[in-house]
Design a protein around this motif. Structure first.
Motif, PDB file in Angstrom:
ATOM      1  N   ARG A 275       0.849  -1.184   0.000  1.00 27.40           N
ATOM      2  CA  ARG A 275       0.000   0.000   0.000  1.00 27.40           C
ATOM      3  C   ARG A 275       0.888   1.237   0.000  1.00 27.40           C
ATOM      4  NH1 ARG A 275      -2.178  -2.689   4.421  1.00 27.40           N
ATOM      5  NH2 ARG A 275      -1.369  -1.000   5.719  1.00 27.40           N
ATOM      6  N   ASP A 276       0.352   2.298  -0.527  1.00 27.44           N
ATOM      7  CA  ASP A 276       1.072   3.566  -0.512  1.00 27.44           C
ATOM      8  C   ASP A 276       0.712   4.315   0.758  1.00 27.44           C
ATOM      9  OD1 ASP A 276       2.632   5.743  -1.929  1.00 27.44           O
ATOM     10  OD2 ASP A 276       0.740   6.768  -1.548  1.00 27.44           O
ATOM     11  N   PRO A 277       1.693   4.738   1.583  1.00 36.61           N
ATOM     12  CA  PRO A 277       1.380   5.382   2.864  1.00 36.61           C
ATOM     13  C   PRO A 277       0.628   6.703   2.721  1.00 36.61           C
ATOM     14  CG  PRO A 277       3.742   5.502   2.386  1.00 36.61           C
ATOM     15  CD  PRO A 277       3.142   4.574   1.389  1.00 36.61           C
TER      16      PRO A 277
ATOM     17  N   LEU B 246       0.968  13.080  12.476  1.00 41.59           N
ATOM     18  CA  LEU B 246       1.298  12.086  11.459  1.00 41.59           C
ATOM     19  C   LEU B 246       2.601  11.397  11.854  1.00 41.59           C
ATOM     20  CD1 LEU B 246       0.675  10.730   8.774  1.00 41.59           C
ATOM     21  CD2 LEU B 246       1.926  12.573   7.618  1.00 41.59           C
ATOM     22  N   VAL B 247       2.563  10.063  11.935  1.00 41.49           N
ATOM     23  CA  VAL B 247       3.708   9.292  12.404  1.00 41.49           C
ATOM     24  C   VAL B 247       4.108   8.291  11.332  1.00 41.49           C
ATOM     25  CG1 VAL B 247       4.601   7.799  14.215  1.00 41.49           C
ATOM     26  CG2 VAL B 247       2.889   9.529  14.781  1.00 41.49           C
ATOM     27  N   ALA B 248       5.323   8.430  10.826  1.00 41.46           N
ATOM     28  CA  ALA B 248       5.864   7.472   9.847  1.00 41.46           C
ATOM     29  C   ALA B 248       6.615   6.390  10.600  1.00 41.46           C
ATOM     30  CB  ALA B 248       6.780   8.191   8.865  1.00 41.46           C
ATOM     31  N   ASN B 249       6.107   5.161  10.547  1.00 42.61           N
ATOM     32  CA  ASN B 249       6.690   4.038  11.277  1.00 42.61           C
ATOM     33  C   ASN B 249       7.515   3.158  10.342  1.00 42.61           C
ATOM     34  OD1 ASN B 249       7.223   2.366  13.465  1.00 42.61           O
ATOM     35  ND2 ASN B 249       5.374   1.133  13.151  1.00 42.61           N
TER      36      ASN B 249
ATOM     37  N   LEU C 297       9.735   8.970   2.876  1.00 37.60           N
ATOM     38  CA  LEU C 297       9.779   9.998   3.918  1.00 37.60           C
ATOM     39  C   LEU C 297       9.599  11.414   3.387  1.00 37.60           C
ATOM     40  CD1 LEU C 297      12.505   8.674   6.390  1.00 37.60           C
ATOM     41  CD2 LEU C 297      10.033   8.608   6.616  1.00 37.60           C
ATOM     42  N   PRO C 298      10.263  11.806   2.275  1.00 36.23           N
ATOM     43  CA  PRO C 298      10.039  13.169   1.765  1.00 36.23           C
ATOM     44  C   PRO C 298       8.577  13.417   1.384  1.00 36.23           C
ATOM     45  CG  PRO C 298      12.028  12.239   0.822  1.00 36.23           C
ATOM     46  CD  PRO C 298      11.339  11.124   1.530  1.00 36.23           C
ATOM     47  N   ARG C 299       7.915  12.420   0.811  1.00 37.41           N
ATOM     48  CA  ARG C 299       6.503  12.573   0.428  1.00 37.41           C
ATOM     49  C   ARG C 299       5.621  12.734   1.663  1.00 37.41           C
ATOM     50  NH1 ARG C 299       4.730   7.713  -1.783  1.00 37.41           N
ATOM     51  NH2 ARG C 299       2.910   8.819  -2.608  1.00 37.41           N
ATOM     52  N   LEU C 300       5.920  11.954   2.702  1.00 41.03           N
ATOM     53  CA  LEU C 300       5.128  12.049   3.927  1.00 41.03           C
ATOM     54  C   LEU C 300       5.360  13.376   4.633  1.00 41.03           C
ATOM     55  CD1 LEU C 300       5.579   8.402   5.236  1.00 41.03           C
ATOM     56  CD2 LEU C 300       3.442   9.431   4.446  1.00 41.03           C
ATOM     57  N   GLU C 301       6.596  13.848   4.624  1.00 38.43           N
ATOM     58  CA  GLU C 301       6.885  15.143   5.239  1.00 38.43           C
ATOM     59  C   GLU C 301       6.157  16.262   4.503  1.00 38.43           C
ATOM     60  OE1 GLU C 301      10.768  17.645   6.844  1.00 38.43           O
ATOM     61  OE2 GLU C 301      11.025  15.860   5.574  1.00 38.43           O
ATOM     62  N   GLU C 302       6.112  16.163   3.166  1.00 45.22           N
ATOM     63  CA  GLU C 302       5.385  17.152   2.366  1.00 45.22           C
ATOM     64  C   GLU C 302       3.886  17.077   2.663  1.00 45.22           C
ATOM     65  OE1 GLU C 302       4.645  18.257  -2.366  1.00 45.22           O
ATOM     66  OE2 GLU C 302       6.176  16.801  -1.787  1.00 45.22           O
TER      67      GLU C 302
ATOM     68  N   GLU D 151       1.905  18.024  12.623  1.00 44.41           N
ATOM     69  CA  GLU D 151       3.250  17.722  13.096  1.00 44.41           C
ATOM     70  C   GLU D 151       3.642  16.341  12.574  1.00 44.41           C
ATOM     71  OE1 GLU D 151       4.245  18.516  17.163  1.00 44.41           O
ATOM     72  OE2 GLU D 151       2.535  19.861  17.424  1.00 44.41           O
ATOM     73  N   PHE D 152       4.919  16.166  12.281  1.00 44.98           N
ATOM     74  CA  PHE D 152       5.396  14.943  11.635  1.00 44.98           C
ATOM     75  C   PHE D 152       6.514  14.330  12.467  1.00 44.98           C
ATOM     76  CE2 PHE D 152       8.154  12.971   8.224  1.00 44.98           C
ATOM     77  CZ  PHE D 152       7.325  11.886   8.008  1.00 44.98           C
ATOM     78  N   PHE D 153       6.360  13.035  12.773  1.00 46.47           N
ATOM     79  CA  PHE D 153       7.380  12.316  13.526  1.00 46.47           C
ATOM     80  C   PHE D 153       7.783  11.060  12.756  1.00 46.47           C
ATOM     81  CE2 PHE D 153       5.951  15.047  16.844  1.00 46.47           C
ATOM     82  CZ  PHE D 153       6.992  15.120  17.764  1.00 46.47           C
ATOM     83  N   VAL D 154       9.054  10.759  12.819  1.00 51.05           N
ATOM     84  CA  VAL D 154       9.621   9.572  12.168  1.00 51.05           C
ATOM     85  C   VAL D 154      10.075   8.618  13.273  1.00 51.05           C
ATOM     86  CG1 VAL D 154      11.475   8.700  10.710  1.00 51.05           C
ATOM     87  CG2 VAL D 154      10.362  10.877  10.150  1.00 51.05           C
ATOM     88  N   ILE D 155       9.541   7.392  13.281  1.00 44.61           N
ATOM     89  CA  ILE D 155       9.853   6.454  14.363  1.00 44.61           C
ATOM     90  C   ILE D 155      10.063   5.043  13.829  1.00 44.61           C
ATOM     91  CG2 ILE D 155       8.390   7.768  15.966  1.00 44.61           C
ATOM     92  CD1 ILE D 155       6.482   5.274  15.875  1.00 44.61           C
ATOM     93  N   SER D 156      10.607   4.222  14.681  1.00 45.12           N
ATOM     94  CA  SER D 156      10.625   2.783  14.472  1.00 45.12           C
ATOM     95  C   SER D 156      10.164   2.157  15.775  1.00 45.12           C
ATOM     96  CB  SER D 156      12.028   2.286  14.105  1.00 45.12           C
ATOM     97  OG  SER D 156      12.062   0.864  14.136  1.00 45.12           O
ATOM     98  N   ALA D 157       8.940   1.694  15.797  1.00 45.30           N
ATOM     99  CA  ALA D 157       8.408   1.100  17.024  1.00 45.30           C
ATOM    100  C   ALA D 157       9.167  -0.158  17.402  1.00 45.30           C
ATOM    101  CB  ALA D 157       6.923   0.787  16.851  1.00 45.30           C
ATOM    102  N   ALA D 158       9.715  -0.859  16.390  1.00 45.22           N
ATOM    103  CA  ALA D 158      10.431  -2.106  16.655  1.00 45.22           C
ATOM    104  C   ALA D 158      11.749  -1.853  17.380  1.00 45.22           C
ATOM    105  CB  ALA D 158      10.671  -2.852  15.358  1.00 45.22           C
ATOM    106  N   THR D 159      12.450  -0.772  17.029  1.00 47.11           N
ATOM    107  CA  THR D 159      13.747  -0.478  17.655  1.00 47.11           C
ATOM    108  C   THR D 159      13.655   0.588  18.735  1.00 47.11           C
ATOM    109  OG1 THR D 159      14.311   1.252  16.035  1.00 47.11           O
ATOM    110  CG2 THR D 159      14.874  -1.028  15.467  1.00 47.11           C
ATOM    111  N   GLY D 160      12.515   1.310  18.820  1.00 46.76           N
ATOM    112  CA  GLY D 160      12.359   2.376  19.798  1.00 46.76           C
ATOM    113  C   GLY D 160      12.811   3.733  19.300  1.00 46.76           C
ATOM    114  N   GLN D 161      13.313   3.807  18.086  1.00 44.03           N
ATOM    115  CA  GLN D 161      13.795   5.078  17.536  1.00 44.03           C
ATOM    116  C   GLN D 161      12.668   6.104  17.451  1.00 44.03           C
ATOM    117  OE1 GLN D 161      15.433   4.722  13.573  1.00 44.03           O
ATOM    118  NE2 GLN D 161      15.249   6.926  13.158  1.00 44.03           N
TER     119      GLN D 161
END
Length: 427
Positions: A252-254, A279-282, A293-298, A306-316
């Motif tokens: 799917r396209d995010p 908006l959270v990019a996981n 990521l650039p498309r989601l930030e735009e 507000e935009f956050f970039v995370i990795s729930a698996a690693t905790g980032q």
């Protein structure tokens, strides 16, 4: 509906003892009794604090004991009352008797202050027992013990923050990473079949409830998938974290996912679609995520999000995201209309039973006198003090106990028991 529970022990303060004192001053002969009354024990109140949203504060403290009153002093001075103890709980807290399960209080109104356990009454000093015929009493009353109670606190509330997004975008993984909740996690749609909630603790006294609610799909507003079940729960959250799979591994396209989910929210409730979102990019730990990521930030910039970039698996990135969510929650709560202030509430006080209300029954050759008011008086007296016992016999005559025993034909020498006191009946 999320139910948070705690079991705690409550003990109101004991009343201070009255004291036996006599006035002895130069040039004041026969000053007489001057023992003061004991202070009242501290009472216990529940106070509804709208700044709280969980019962996490009761996880480490389970016993609440109010201070006792001080003993009386000489010169007819009363002892200091024990300080009242206030226990703060969040709105929606139900207080139940731990033994019976009876609901004692339903605390819903912010600002309400409710008396739960009154402090024990202070004992009277010997000055209070002086009469024309008893000019120098050498006895006083003990303070009453404060009541005690084990109660269950049960908090019924909905989440402050809701996680929205398609299935398999990592909502359950995020909940497990930032709270003690352990939702089922698997790589197939609709792993989460019912809402899972966890408490996110930011710092002392600051926490919020985060909900991982079943994934939403296209057509959810008509009941497709778990749509209506999801929407009914998310409807009351203050803030939404819109999770998208930045890697696109599900095919799917995010960006499209974001628009489809918001369309379902809008079709179900226009007001829900206007709820504040982040908006959270996981899954940004995966290489495939970097291209999106650039498309989601735009997208976030165009939507004013507000935009956050995370990795729930690693905790980032999960820590900054939770701290920002907590900060926004506080701002949203401050912007809400102030609730109507509630005056102090007091549970109906138990009316003391008069001394004159008693019963006399014969048990195994003994005559047993029972009366709540009479037994309460006897608990406050030192029955090893002869003068206190003589005072009690005067009370027996005054309330008609001696007359009742005479009318029952109690024989001389029979044993009469009143509470812990046994005596031989004499006509």
């Amino acid at each position: 509906m999320f139910i948070d529970r705690a079991r705690i022990y409550l003990k109101a303060g004991d009343g201070g003892d009255g004291v036996v004192r006599f006035r002895r001053e130069k040039y004041v002969p026969a000053g007489g009794p001057a023992g003061g009354d004991g202070g009242r024990g501290g009472s216990i109140y529940f106070v509804v604090d709208e700044g709280m949203s969980t019962l996490m504060d009761f996880r480490y403290r389970r016993k609440f004991v109010a201070p006792s009153g001080e003993p009386g002093k000489s010169k007819n001075m009363a002892g200091k009352d024990g300080e009242d103890l206030e226990i703060r709980v969040p709105p929606g807290t139900i207080v139940k008797d731990d033994q019976t399960g009876e609901v004692l209080l339903d605390l819903t109104a912010p600002g309400a202050r409710v008396l739960v356990l009154p402090g024990g009454r202070g004992g009277r000093g010997n000055a209070r027992f002086a009469t024309p015929t008893r000019r120098a009493p050498s006895f006083a009353e003990r303070g009453e013990p404060g009541p005690e109670l084990w109660v269950q606190l049960e908090l019924k509330l909905l989440a402050d923050v809701g996680l929205v997004g398609y299935p398999n975008v990592g909502k359950s993984t995020l909940l497990a990473a930032v709270s003690a909740a352990r939702p089922k996690i698997a790589n197939y749609p609709f792993t989460t079949l019912r809402p899972n909630l966890g408490v996110v603790a930011l710092d002392e006294g600051h926490s919020f409830v985060l909900a991982d609610i079943p994934g939403l799909i296209e057509g959810a507003h008509t009941g497709v998938g778990l749509g209506t079940e999801f929407l009914r729960h998310v409807e009351r959250t203050r803030l939404l974290l819109h999770i998208v799979d930045a890697s696109g591994l599900e095919g799917r396209d995010p960006v499209e996912d974001y628009h489809k989910i918001n369309a379902e929210l809008r079709l179900y409730s226009p007001e829900l679609a206007e709820r504040p979102q982040i908006l959270v990019a996981n899954k940004v730990d995966l290489p495939q995520a970097q291209g999106n990521l650039p498309r989601l930030e735009e997208l976030a910039a165009s939507q004013g999000l507000e935009f956050f970039v995370i990795s729930a698996a690693t905790g980032q990135g999960t820590g900054p995201l939770m701290r920002r969510a907590g900060q926004l929650l506080l701002e949203l709560k401050k912007a809400e209309p102030l609730p109507e202030q509630v005056q102090e509430l007091v549970l109906p006080k138990k009316v003391p039973v008069p001394l004159e209300e008693f019963t006399v029954t014969q048990v195994d050759g003994e005559f047993v006198v029972e009366g709540e008011g009479l037994e309460r008086l006897m608990r406050r007296l030192d029955l090893n003090n002869r003068e206190a016992v003589r005072y009690l016999q005067t009370v027996f005559e005054k309330i008609g106990l001696n007359k009742t025993l005479d009318e029952m034909g109690v024989p001389a020498g029979a044993t009469v028991r009143v509470g812990e006191l046994e005596f031989e009946y004499m006509e």
